[in-house]
Motif scaffolding. Structure first.
Motif, PDB file in Angstrom:
ATOM      1  N   UNK A   1       0.831  -1.203   0.000  1.00 44.19           N
ATOM      2  CA  UNK A   1       0.000   0.000   0.000  1.00 44.19           C
ATOM      3  C   UNK A   1       0.867   1.254   0.000  1.00 44.19           C
ATOM      4  N   UNK A   2       1.937   1.247   0.802  1.00 41.84           N
ATOM      5  CA  UNK A   2       2.830   2.405   0.848  1.00 41.84           C
ATOM      6  C   UNK A   2       3.504   2.620  -0.507  1.00 41.84           C
TER       7      UNK A   2
ATOM      8  N   UNK B   1      -1.923   9.909  -9.013  1.00 48.45           N
ATOM      9  CA  UNK B   1      -3.321  10.245  -8.761  1.00 48.45           C
ATOM     10  C   UNK B   1      -3.855   9.665  -7.459  1.00 48.45           C
ATOM     11  N   UNK B   2      -3.191   8.657  -6.906  1.00 48.50           N
ATOM     12  CA  UNK B   2      -3.724   7.944  -5.748  1.00 48.50           C
ATOM     13  C   UNK B   2      -3.426   8.723  -4.461  1.00 48.50           C
ATOM     14  N   UNK B   3      -4.477   9.112  -3.739  1.00 46.97           N
ATOM     15  CA  UNK B   3      -4.309   9.816  -2.467  1.00 46.97           C
ATOM     16  C   UNK B   3      -4.542   8.910  -1.263  1.00 46.97           C
TER      17      UNK B   3
ATOM     18  N   UNK C   1      -4.448   3.390   4.024  1.00 46.04           N
ATOM     19  CA  UNK C   1      -3.336   4.330   4.184  1.00 46.04           C
ATOM     20  C   UNK C   1      -3.511   5.464   3.186  1.00 46.04           C
ATOM     21  N   UNK C   2      -3.090   6.656   3.586  1.00 42.77           N
ATOM     22  CA  UNK C   2      -3.289   7.825   2.745  1.00 42.77           C
ATOM     23  C   UNK C   2      -2.113   8.779   2.894  1.00 42.77           C
ATOM     24  N   UNK C   3      -2.022   9.696   1.939  1.00 42.29           N
ATOM     25  CA  UNK C   3      -0.949  10.685   1.940  1.00 42.29           C
ATOM     26  C   UNK C   3      -1.500  12.027   2.397  1.00 42.29           C
TER      27      UNK C   3
ATOM     28  N   UNK D   1       2.724  15.247   2.348  1.00 40.71           N
ATOM     29  CA  UNK D   1       3.401  14.111   1.728  1.00 40.71           C
ATOM     30  C   UNK D   1       3.679  12.959   2.671  1.00 40.71           C
ATOM     31  N   UNK D   2       3.147  13.020   3.893  1.00 41.78           N
ATOM     32  CA  UNK D   2       3.377  11.961   4.871  1.00 41.78           C
ATOM     33  C   UNK D   2       2.371  10.830   4.659  1.00 41.78           C
TER      34      UNK D   2
END
Length: 259
Positions: free
Chosen positions: A70-71, A79-81, A102-104, A108-109
């Motif tokens: 996922x990371x 495009x994936x947030x 999991x998300x950004x 950017x973390x």
């Protein structure tokens, strides 16, 4: 995510009809996101198969094995947030529901989504009515849900792309990825503007996913034809002064009004 992808292929030569060429570009744009969904689905199915071979029910701790993949997808796909697996209620032995998500952040973390899914306290405990979960579960097909304000994950106007995960023919949840609407619009609205007529994109429910037509704003519902049937036909059609062009495998329809 801080990166803003441009309209890949916007200056490309339009072959066939302009509508078909734009639909193909939209498909290419979203297929990069569906690749992340497909990889997550494959990893999840393999993980659950290994757990089943041990003769036990999976638990939420088992899903931690999905995190490296996922990371990687968050780092690799512009495009994936957000990306992850959403378990069907009752799948896991230790909790009634779970999102391995999991998300950004805007900085950017990469961070986990931490939700209280206790049905006695949480308004989010039943996520099964959301289109991104219900459509893959009910149809067995990929889905594009939204745009909608994603109160569950990011509080951003977003699209969610999802696909069902099955184990020995049984539905066990969905693999999914989020795309901020502003990033999707940056990629596809310039393509829509190339067309001679007012154009917008709708999902199977008739919700506008992106638009170059001020009469059909992103997020609004479009009345008229059965867009799910248009997707099932998988070929262009004319109806009531509109040209409907399915985006070739991606569950969106390009709608172009006759000029």
């Amino acid at each position: 995510m801080s990166r803003r992808p441009g309209p890949a292929g916007a200056a490309a030569t339009l072959d066939a009809t302009p509508e078909a060429a734009v639909a193909a570009q939209v498909r290419c744009t979203l297929e990069t996101v569906f690749e992340a969904v497909a990889e997550t689905r494959a990893d999840t199915a393999a993980l659950l198969t290994r757990v089943a071979a041990q003769g036990r029910r999976p638990a939420s701790v088992d899903l931690a094995a999905l995190r490296p993949g996922l990371h990687l997808r968050l780092a690799r796909q512009e495009l994936v947030s957000g990306v992850g697996f959403v378990a069907a209620p009752g799948l896991l032995g230790d909790v009634p529901a779970w999102l391995e998500w999991w998300q950004t952040s805007s900085e950017g973390e990469v961070r986990p989504l931490l939700l209280d899914l206790d049905p006695l306290r949480s308004a989010y405990s039943d996520y099964t009515h959301w289109d991104w979960f219900a459509l893959p579960r009910d149809t067995g097909q990929r889905a594009v849900a939204g745009p909608y304000v994603d109160y569950l994950c990011s509080d951003e106007y977003s699209l969610t792309l999802s696909a069902p995960v099955h184990l020995e023919g049984r539905f066990v949840g969905v693999a999914a990825a989020d795309v901020y609407l502003r990033h999707f619009e940056a990629a596809v609205v310039p393509l829509l503007q190339l067309l001679p007529g007012a154009a917008h994109l709708v999902n199977a429910r008739g919700r506008v996913a992106a638009s170059a037509d001020p009469a059909h704003l992103a997020g609004s519902l479009t009345k008229g034809p059965d867009f799910g049937a248009a997707l099932a036909r998988a070929r262009p059609a004319r109806l009531d002064g509109m040209r409907l062009v399915p985006c070739d495998g991606v569950p969106l329809v390009l709608v172009v009004l006759d000029g």
